[in-house]
Design a protein around this motif. Structure first.
Motif, short mmCIF file in Angstrom:
data_model
loop_
_atom_site.label_atom_id
_atom_site.label_comp_id
_atom_site.label_asym_id
_atom_site.label_seq_id
_atom_site.Cartn_x
_atom_site.Cartn_y
_atom_site.Cartn_z
N ILE A 39 7.38 -53.41 45.08
CA ILE A 39 7.73 -52.42 45.72
C ILE A 39 7.63 -50.97 44.94
O ILE A 39 8.73 -51.01 44.04
CB ILE A 39 9.18 -52.87 46.47
CG1 ILE A 39 9.18 -54.07 47.04
CG2 ILE A 39 9.65 -51.67 47.36
CD1 ILE A 39 9.53 -55.50 46.22
N ARG A 40 7.11 -50.11 45.28
CA ARG A 40 7.10 -48.64 44.65
C ARG A 40 7.84 -47.78 45.20
O ARG A 40 7.55 -47.60 46.75
CB ARG A 40 6.10 -48.26 44.47
CG ARG A 40 5.06 -49.24 43.23
CD ARG A 40 3.63 -48.43 42.73
NE ARG A 40 3.05 -49.07 41.90
CZ ARG A 40 2.15 -49.96 41.86
NH1 ARG A 40 1.66 -50.45 43.27
NH2 ARG A 40 1.53 -50.67 41.05
N ALA A 41 8.78 -46.75 44.79
CA ALA A 41 9.15 -45.81 45.50
C ALA A 41 8.31 -44.83 45.77
O ALA A 41 7.58 -44.30 44.71
CB ALA A 41 10.33 -45.13 44.69
N PHE A 45 11.20 -39.84 45.94
CA PHE A 45 12.11 -41.02 45.57
C PHE A 45 11.71 -41.51 44.28
O PHE A 45 10.26 -41.76 43.86
CB PHE A 45 12.16 -41.89 46.84
CG PHE A 45 12.56 -41.23 47.76
CD1 PHE A 45 13.91 -40.92 48.26
CD2 PHE A 45 11.75 -41.18 49.12
CE1 PHE A 45 14.22 -40.34 49.53
CE2 PHE A 45 11.96 -40.40 50.10
CZ PHE A 45 13.25 -40.10 50.52
N ASN A 46 12.66 -42.17 43.40
CA ASN A 46 12.19 -42.53 42.36
C ASN A 46 12.94 -43.94 41.93
O ASN A 46 12.68 -44.47 40.64
CB ASN A 46 12.32 -41.76 40.99
CG ASN A 46 13.59 -40.84 41.13
OD1 ASN A 46 14.50 -41.43 41.67
ND2 ASN A 46 13.93 -39.77 40.48
N HIS A 47 13.50 -44.70 42.75
CA HIS A 47 14.17 -45.91 42.49
C HIS A 47 14.04 -46.55 43.90
O HIS A 47 13.99 -46.11 45.00
CB HIS A 47 15.62 -45.63 42.02
CG HIS A 47 15.92 -44.71 40.85
ND1 HIS A 47 15.62 -45.39 39.79
CD2 HIS A 47 15.90 -43.52 40.66
CE1 HIS A 47 15.84 -44.54 38.70
NE2 HIS A 47 16.08 -43.21 39.67
N SER A 98 13.39 -48.07 36.90
CA SER A 98 12.36 -47.63 37.01
C SER A 98 12.02 -46.93 38.59
O SER A 98 12.86 -47.16 39.29
CB SER A 98 11.26 -48.33 36.54
OG SER A 98 11.10 -49.40 37.47
N ASN A 99 10.70 -46.85 38.82
CA ASN A 99 10.35 -46.36 40.23
C ASN A 99 9.80 -47.40 40.90
O ASN A 99 9.19 -47.38 42.00
CB ASN A 99 9.34 -45.21 40.12
CG ASN A 99 7.93 -45.74 39.73
OD1 ASN A 99 7.93 -46.73 39.03
ND2 ASN A 99 7.04 -44.72 39.93
N PRO A 141 21.91 -43.68 34.09
CA PRO A 141 20.85 -43.43 34.75
C PRO A 141 19.79 -42.51 33.79
O PRO A 141 20.18 -41.69 33.10
CB PRO A 141 21.03 -42.53 35.87
CG PRO A 141 22.48 -42.87 36.36
CD PRO A 141 23.24 -43.12 34.86
N ASN A 142 18.37 -43.21 33.89
CA ASN A 142 17.22 -42.47 32.90
C ASN A 142 17.35 -42.88 31.49
O ASN A 142 16.37 -42.43 30.89
CB ASN A 142 17.43 -41.00 33.08
CG ASN A 142 16.98 -40.58 34.68
OD1 ASN A 142 16.50 -41.18 35.34
ND2 ASN A 142 16.96 -39.26 34.70
#
Length: 289
Positions: A39-41, A45-47, A98-99, A141-142
């Motif tokens: 499942i990719r964002a 969106f990045n999560h 990650s994303n 985060p990050n």
């Protein structure tokens, strides 16, 4: 919501999201399955967040060596594992750093269960959650890159009643002065209204901490709209078999209400004031004969 019955697929999701389930759900899943969902964002969106709505897999031991769902933080089989799950307890929601997330489902040749169903969605922030595993880690985060501005994350770390938690920091770099009014990490016992353990910022590692009052630690991370730091990474573990004092309380086996680990050997000592005696009432009991 979009729904997929396939044994694995690649999904690109936005903040509306969808759902997928184990093969044949809600009927028992077939034997000898090896399914993988990625499942990719979808930008911007990045999560990705997973929330299980139903979960019932064969469980012979806590290591989940037979049927299992494993979640990886990334978009390939080499990504780090967030957790491996089996049995009938619904896992807590999981958000990727990650994303993308990978969900691997495996069944053996024998007993089957109802399976699982989970919803998914994308978001622009990744932080916080309920941490109930016996040991683990969490970070800003990050991390190890600089954390974003205007963040608020809350982690709740839970052991079972009558036990303690140990919290240690590996790295710690938060922007802020001695008053910690800009970016900070706030730790309390119990919940948001519990006793304050400390409020931390700057570049000095907070001291290792063992919970004193109970079996829950509440951790809040806040960043303002300006300069960011590199962030933090912390590790935690449960401490079982401790000295218990006070007029009343509860004690539970490790990881309760989930299955206790193998090869456990713990002793609790209950101490009350002189002239008093200890009365114990068991509320739940499920131990191998």
């Amino acid at each position: 919501a979009r729904f997929s019955e396939a044994c694995g697929t690649t999904i690109l999701t936005d903040d509306i999201g969808g759902a997928f389930a184990s093969p044949r759900y809600p009927s028992p899943y077939p034997p000898n399955q090896a399914c993988s969902w990625i499942i990719r964002a979808q930008e911007p969106f990045n999560h990705v967040t997973l929330s299980f709505t139903d979960f019932e897999l064969e469980m012979i031991n806590v290591n989940c060596l037979h049927d299992s769902v494993e979640i990886l933080d990334g978009d390939n089989s080499q990504a780090p594992s967030i957790g491996k799950f089996c049995g009938s307890e619904i896992p807590h929601p999981v958000t990727s750093f990650s994303n993308a997330l990978v969900v691997n489902f495996i069944s053996d040749s024998s007993v089957s269960g109802k399976g699982f169903r989970t919803t998914y969605s994308a978001s622009t922030s990744s932080c916080g959650g309920d941490l109930v595993m016996q040991s683990g880690a969490f970070n800003s985060p990050n991390y190890p890159d600089a954390y974003p501005p205007n963040m608020e994350c809350v982690w709740t770390i839970r052991s079972s009643p009558g036990n303690r938690l140990q919290l240690s920091f590996i790295t710690f770099h938060l922007q802020g002065d001695s008053s910690c009014q800009n970016d900070y990490l706030l730790i309390k016992e119990g919940n948001s209204t519990g006793p304050v353990v400390g409020r931390f910022c700057g570049n000095t590692l907070p001291s290792n901490y063992t919970s004193v009052i109970g079996h829950i630690l509440w951790v809040q991370f806040v960043s303002d709209q300006s300069v960011s730091g590199a962030g933090f990474r912390a590790i935690f573990s449960h401490l079982y078999g401790v000295d218990v004092t006070g007029e009343s309380g509860q004690i539970a086996s490790p990881l309760y209400p989930r299955f206790y680990p193998n090869n456990a050997d713990y002793r609790w000592t209950i101490t009350v004031e002189g002239g008093s005696y200890v009365q114990i009432s068991f509320l739940d009991m499920d131990i191998e004969d």
